[in-house]
Design a protein around this motif. Structure first.
Motif: not given
Length: 271
Positions: A77-81, A127-129
């Motif tokens: 799981r990735i929340d911010v990139l 999530g946020h890129i």
């Protein structure tokens, strides 16, 4: 107790360019806010609590793919990139070399596109890129045409991606910092960089890092250093005449600011 370890509630952030001036400051802020940070860099640094370093060459799509595979395996799981990496090599058209062209396009445009494509399946609702772009994405820089082209392209990619991901409730933001006082800026100017960097004094990297941090935690599409920067650069996009009329004044302010910047620099050690 069933003996199983409870899943971590810390937000997971993936950051490129984390060993640069802005990136280092950003990672410090993320650690202070209890993020679990995965940083990508060609250079492996010292281990830090809450930080996982993965070796990755952003000019090599194979290396990007391998790094992304490692991330997906260790952090499903990735929340911010945050795409913070960037490179600029000023050269006039007619004097460009293929290696310099390819490196700037790779790091400034291709790598963010590739990495986002690989990691997107691990991002869900909330999530946020974040793309750390440049004023060059709005205001064309003579002498840095390849960098300008890459940043214009990155802005277009981010705007299109935002529309794609809106139904999935994944935020996409771009931040356009003013000039930042980093080693990258020094190298740029040594190679004949734009005098427009000094219309205003270059900012401390920590100021930009705080803006990126705010961007990571708020709903925002495009973030500028000031209302004037946003309004003026967008006006120049719509009116080439306004851009051309403004250039003499901007060059004057830039040269004056650069002289002041040089006076503030510590003397070089001649030993």
């Amino acid at each position: 107790m069933n003996g199983k370890t409870a899943p971590s509630t810390r937000r997971v952030a993936v950051v490129t360019g984390a060993t640069g001036g802005i990136g280092q400051a950003l990672v410090r802020h993320m650690i202070a806010r209890d993020y679990s940070v995965i940083l990508l860099s060609r250079q492996t640094g010292r281990d830090m609590p809450g930080v996982t370093a993965i070796t990755c060459d952003l000019t090599d799509t194979g290396s990007i793919h391998q790094a992304a595979s490692t991330i997906m395996k260790d952090a499903p799981r990735i929340d911010v990139l945050v795409h913070c990496a960037g490179v600029i090599s000023p050269q006039n058209v007619g004097q460009l070399d293929s290696t310099t062209i390819a490196r700037q396009i790779a790091v400034d445009l291709t790598a963010p596109v590739e990495l986002t494509n690989y990691l997107l399946p691990a991002m869900g609702r909330g999530g946020h890129i974040v793309f750390v772009n440049s004023m060059a994405a709005i205001f064309p820089l003579a002498g840095s045409s390849v960098y300008t082209a890459a940043k214009f392209g990155l802005r277009g990619f981010a705007r299109a991606l935002e529309q794609e991901l809106r139904p999935r409730r994944i935020q996409v933001s771009s931040i356009y910092p003013a000039s930042v006082n980093t080693p990258m800026l020094s190298r740029e100017m040594e190679s004949g960089g734009s005098i427009y960097n000094f219309i205003d004094p270059p900012q401390d990297p920590d100021i930009t890092a705080k803006r990126i941090m705010q961007c990571c935690e708020r709903s925002s599409r495009e973030v500028f250093s000031s209302v004037f920067d946003k309004a003026f650069t967008h006006a120049c996009l719509f009116s080439m005449k306004l851009l051309n009329l403004s250039l003499p004044t901007m060059r004057f302010l830039g040269r004056r600011g650069y002289r002041a910047y040089r006076r503030r620099q510590p003397p070089q050690d001649m030993g």
